[in-house]
Design a protein around this motif. Structure first.
Motif, PDB file in Angstrom:
ATOM      1  N   GLY A   4      75.050 -12.949 -33.825  1.00 36.14           N
ATOM      2  CA  GLY A   4      73.660 -12.502 -33.652  1.00 36.14           C
ATOM      3  C   GLY A   4      72.678 -13.454 -34.286  1.00 36.14           C
ATOM      4  O   GLY A   4      71.634 -13.763 -33.714  1.00 36.14           O
ATOM      5  N   ARG A   5      73.013 -13.937 -35.481  1.00 36.23           N
ATOM      6  CA  ARG A   5      72.119 -14.872 -36.170  1.00 36.23           C
ATOM      7  C   ARG A   5      72.035 -16.193 -35.409  1.00 36.23           C
ATOM      8  O   ARG A   5      70.977 -16.795 -35.297  1.00 36.23           O
ATOM      9  CB  ARG A   5      72.638 -15.098 -37.594  1.00 36.23           C
ATOM     10  CG  ARG A   5      71.731 -15.958 -38.435  1.00 36.23           C
ATOM     11  CD  ARG A   5      72.186 -15.966 -39.878  1.00 36.23           C
ATOM     12  NE  ARG A   5      71.523 -16.961 -40.646  1.00 36.23           N
ATOM     13  CZ  ARG A   5      70.409 -16.780 -41.335  1.00 36.23           C
ATOM     14  NH1 ARG A   5      69.839 -15.609 -41.339  1.00 36.23           N
ATOM     15  NH2 ARG A   5      69.868 -17.754 -42.020  1.00 36.23           N
ATOM     16  N   LEU A   6      73.167 -16.649 -34.872  1.00 36.82           N
ATOM     17  CA  LEU A   6      73.177 -17.885 -34.100  1.00 36.82           C
ATOM     18  C   LEU A   6      72.368 -17.723 -32.816  1.00 36.82           C
ATOM     19  O   LEU A   6      71.601 -18.611 -32.439  1.00 36.82           O
ATOM     20  CB  LEU A   6      74.616 -18.298 -33.783  1.00 36.82           C
ATOM     21  CG  LEU A   6      74.783 -19.614 -33.021  1.00 36.82           C
ATOM     22  CD1 LEU A   6      74.186 -20.772 -33.805  1.00 36.82           C
ATOM     23  CD2 LEU A   6      76.244 -19.859 -32.728  1.00 36.82           C
ATOM     24  N   GLU A  28      64.299 -23.284 -39.916  1.00 36.25           N
ATOM     25  CA  GLU A  28      65.387 -22.434 -40.397  1.00 36.25           C
ATOM     26  C   GLU A  28      66.452 -22.251 -39.309  1.00 36.25           C
ATOM     27  O   GLU A  28      67.651 -22.290 -39.586  1.00 36.25           O
ATOM     28  CB  GLU A  28      64.847 -21.076 -40.826  1.00 36.25           C
ATOM     29  CG  GLU A  28      65.913 -20.181 -41.410  1.00 36.25           C
ATOM     30  CD  GLU A  28      65.353 -18.849 -41.901  1.00 36.25           C
ATOM     31  OE1 GLU A  28      66.171 -18.027 -42.341  1.00 36.25           O
ATOM     32  OE2 GLU A  28      64.130 -18.635 -41.845  1.00 36.25           O
ATOM     33  N   ALA A  29      66.009 -22.087 -38.079  1.00 42.42           N
ATOM     34  CA  ALA A  29      66.949 -21.962 -36.963  1.00 42.42           C
ATOM     35  C   ALA A  29      67.757 -23.247 -36.794  1.00 42.42           C
ATOM     36  O   ALA A  29      68.967 -23.202 -36.550  1.00 42.42           O
ATOM     37  CB  ALA A  29      66.188 -21.628 -35.677  1.00 42.42           C
ATOM     38  N   ALA A  30      67.090 -24.392 -36.950  1.00 42.23           N
ATOM     39  CA  ALA A  30      67.795 -25.674 -36.833  1.00 42.23           C
ATOM     40  C   ALA A  30      68.834 -25.823 -37.937  1.00 42.23           C
ATOM     41  O   ALA A  30      69.949 -26.325 -37.696  1.00 42.23           O
ATOM     42  CB  ALA A  30      66.795 -26.828 -36.883  1.00 42.23           C
ATOM     43  N   LEU A  31      68.512 -25.361 -39.140  1.00 37.37           N
ATOM     44  CA  LEU A  31      69.481 -25.408 -40.232  1.00 37.37           C
ATOM     45  C   LEU A  31      70.708 -24.549 -39.919  1.00 37.37           C
ATOM     46  O   LEU A  31      71.842 -24.956 -40.149  1.00 37.37           O
ATOM     47  CB  LEU A  31      68.832 -24.925 -41.534  1.00 37.37           C
ATOM     48  CG  LEU A  31      67.834 -25.873 -42.197  1.00 37.37           C
ATOM     49  CD1 LEU A  31      67.153 -25.186 -43.383  1.00 37.37           C
ATOM     50  CD2 LEU A  31      68.515 -27.147 -42.655  1.00 37.37           C
ATOM     51  N   THR A  32      70.476 -23.362 -39.370  1.00 34.06           N
ATOM     52  CA  THR A  32      71.584 -22.462 -39.028  1.00 34.06           C
ATOM     53  C   THR A  32      72.462 -23.054 -37.942  1.00 34.06           C
ATOM     54  O   THR A  32      73.691 -23.074 -38.048  1.00 34.06           O
ATOM     55  CB  THR A  32      71.032 -21.098 -38.580  1.00 34.06           C
ATOM     56  OG1 THR A  32      70.238 -20.544 -39.634  1.00 34.06           O
ATOM     57  CG2 THR A  32      72.146 -20.134 -38.232  1.00 34.06           C
ATOM     58  N   GLY A  34      72.671 -26.185 -37.129  1.00 37.15           N
ATOM     59  CA  GLY A  34      73.302 -27.369 -37.694  1.00 37.15           C
ATOM     60  C   GLY A  34      74.534 -27.025 -38.515  1.00 37.15           C
ATOM     61  O   GLY A  34      75.560 -27.720 -38.447  1.00 37.15           O
ATOM     62  N   LEU A  35      74.469 -25.924 -39.279  1.00 40.05           N
ATOM     63  CA  LEU A  35      75.616 -25.505 -40.081  1.00 40.05           C
ATOM     64  C   LEU A  35      76.790 -25.106 -39.191  1.00 40.05           C
ATOM     65  O   LEU A  35      77.932 -25.489 -39.441  1.00 40.05           O
ATOM     66  CB  LEU A  35      75.223 -24.335 -40.997  1.00 40.05           C
ATOM     67  CG  LEU A  35      76.311 -23.823 -41.935  1.00 40.05           C
ATOM     68  CD1 LEU A  35      76.722 -24.913 -42.919  1.00 40.05           C
ATOM     69  CD2 LEU A  35      75.828 -22.586 -42.673  1.00 40.05           C
ATOM     70  N   VAL A  36      76.499 -24.373 -38.116  1.00 40.99           N
ATOM     71  CA  VAL A  36      77.557 -23.967 -37.185  1.00 40.99           C
ATOM     72  C   VAL A  36      78.165 -25.199 -36.507  1.00 40.99           C
ATOM     73  O   VAL A  36      79.386 -25.318 -36.388  1.00 40.99           O
ATOM     74  CB  VAL A  36      77.025 -22.955 -36.150  1.00 40.99           C
ATOM     75  CG1 VAL A  36      78.042 -22.707 -35.051  1.00 40.99           C
ATOM     76  CG2 VAL A  36      76.636 -21.653 -36.835  1.00 40.99           C
ATOM     77  N   MET A  37      77.309 -26.114 -36.072  1.00 39.80           N
ATOM     78  CA  MET A  37      77.805 -27.328 -35.415  1.00 39.80           C
ATOM     79  C   MET A  37      78.651 -28.172 -36.384  1.00 39.80           C
ATOM     80  O   MET A  37      79.681 -28.722 -35.999  1.00 39.80           O
ATOM     81  CB  MET A  37      76.642 -28.166 -34.873  1.00 39.80           C
ATOM     82  CG  MET A  37      75.847 -27.471 -33.774  1.00 39.80           C
ATOM     83  SD  MET A  37      76.873 -26.951 -32.395  1.00 39.80           S
ATOM     84  CE  MET A  37      77.358 -28.509 -31.739  1.00 39.80           C
ATOM     85  N   LEU A  38      78.215 -28.245 -37.637  1.00 37.02           N
ATOM     86  CA  LEU A  38      78.986 -28.983 -38.640  1.00 37.02           C
ATOM     87  C   LEU A  38      80.374 -28.362 -38.798  1.00 37.02           C
ATOM     88  O   LEU A  38      81.377 -29.084 -38.863  1.00 37.02           O
ATOM     89  CB  LEU A  38      78.256 -28.986 -39.985  1.00 37.02           C
ATOM     90  CG  LEU A  38      78.994 -29.677 -41.139  1.00 37.02           C
ATOM     91  CD1 LEU A  38      79.146 -31.165 -40.868  1.00 37.02           C
ATOM     92  CD2 LEU A  38      78.264 -29.441 -42.448  1.00 37.02           C
ATOM     93  N   GLY A  39      80.434 -27.036 -38.847  1.00 34.85           N
ATOM     94  CA  GLY A  39      81.721 -26.357 -38.960  1.00 34.85           C
ATOM     95  C   GLY A  39      82.646 -26.681 -37.804  1.00 34.85           C
ATOM     96  O   GLY A  39      83.846 -26.895 -37.985  1.00 34.85           O
TER      97      GLY A  39
END
Length: 195
Positions: A4-6, A28-32, A34-39
């Motif tokens: 949901g957050r993504l 903030e959305a870009a940070l989120t 980006g974190l998912v993509m990094l994972g």
């Protein structure tokens, strides 16, 4: 919750005319995202790191299998029992002198044995080509466990650091938005007619 957050973050990244999404919301959305993509990107890196660790550990195991030999040492003294002030781990162990034969030479050194081991007890140890005491060699199972541990630990540590960075960035953005809301509310209330 993550899905949901993504999804919300992806919606906020779109620039729609007349949107109420602020620049800080997009950041903030870009940070989120980006974190998912990094994972996701780190998964093959972690797998590669695990494979390399496995290869190195297996090569070390093969070298040690060639270089190390197991021999029987004989303790020369009784291993003492529990001593006052000793912690539980060391209380059950004792260090005693021992001897072992390797290539027609007698070697001497200290061994760690269970407390209460009597003098003259046989103890299996590993030695190198010169007969010097060596650590137990790496096993195939140990190599596999090391590879998995390195891969998982590496991925988790990078994600924890990146997650901490995102949390700090989000906290800074939230503080900035709160200040903006406070200023705008003060401006609005300051312009409102008194009753």
């Amino acid at each position: 919750m993550v899905h949901g957050r993504l999804s919300l973050a992806l919606v906020m990244l779109r620039r729609e005319p007349g949107s109420l999404v602020r620049r800080s919301d997009r950041l903030e959305a870009a940070l989120t995202v980006g974190l998912v993509m990094l994972g996701i990107v780190l998964v093959p890196v972690a797998v590669w790191l695990g494979v390399r660790t496995d290869e190195n550990q297996r090569a070390l195991a093969q070298q040690q299998a060639h270089d190390l030999r197991q021999v029987t040492a004989t303790t020369l003294e009784d291993a003492g029992g529990w001593r006052a002030g000793a912690d539980l781990e060391t209380a059950s162990l004792g260090t005693v002198p021992a001897t072992w034969d390797w290539r027609e030479r007698t070697h001497r050194g200290d061994l760690t044995v269970p407390a209460g081991t009597p003098a003259g007890s046989p103890v299996e140890i590993w030695v190198d080509r010169s007969g010097a005491r060596a650590a137990e060699p790496v096993t195939e199972a140990g190599a596999a466990i090391s590879a998995v541990t390195v891969a998982v630990f590496g991925w988790v540590m990078v994600m924890l650091l990146a997650g901490a960075g995102v949390a700090i960035g989000t906290g800074m953005l939230n503080r900035r938005r709160d200040l903006q809301w406070t200023r705008q509310l003060e401006r609005f209330l300051g312009d409102a007619p008194a009753h």
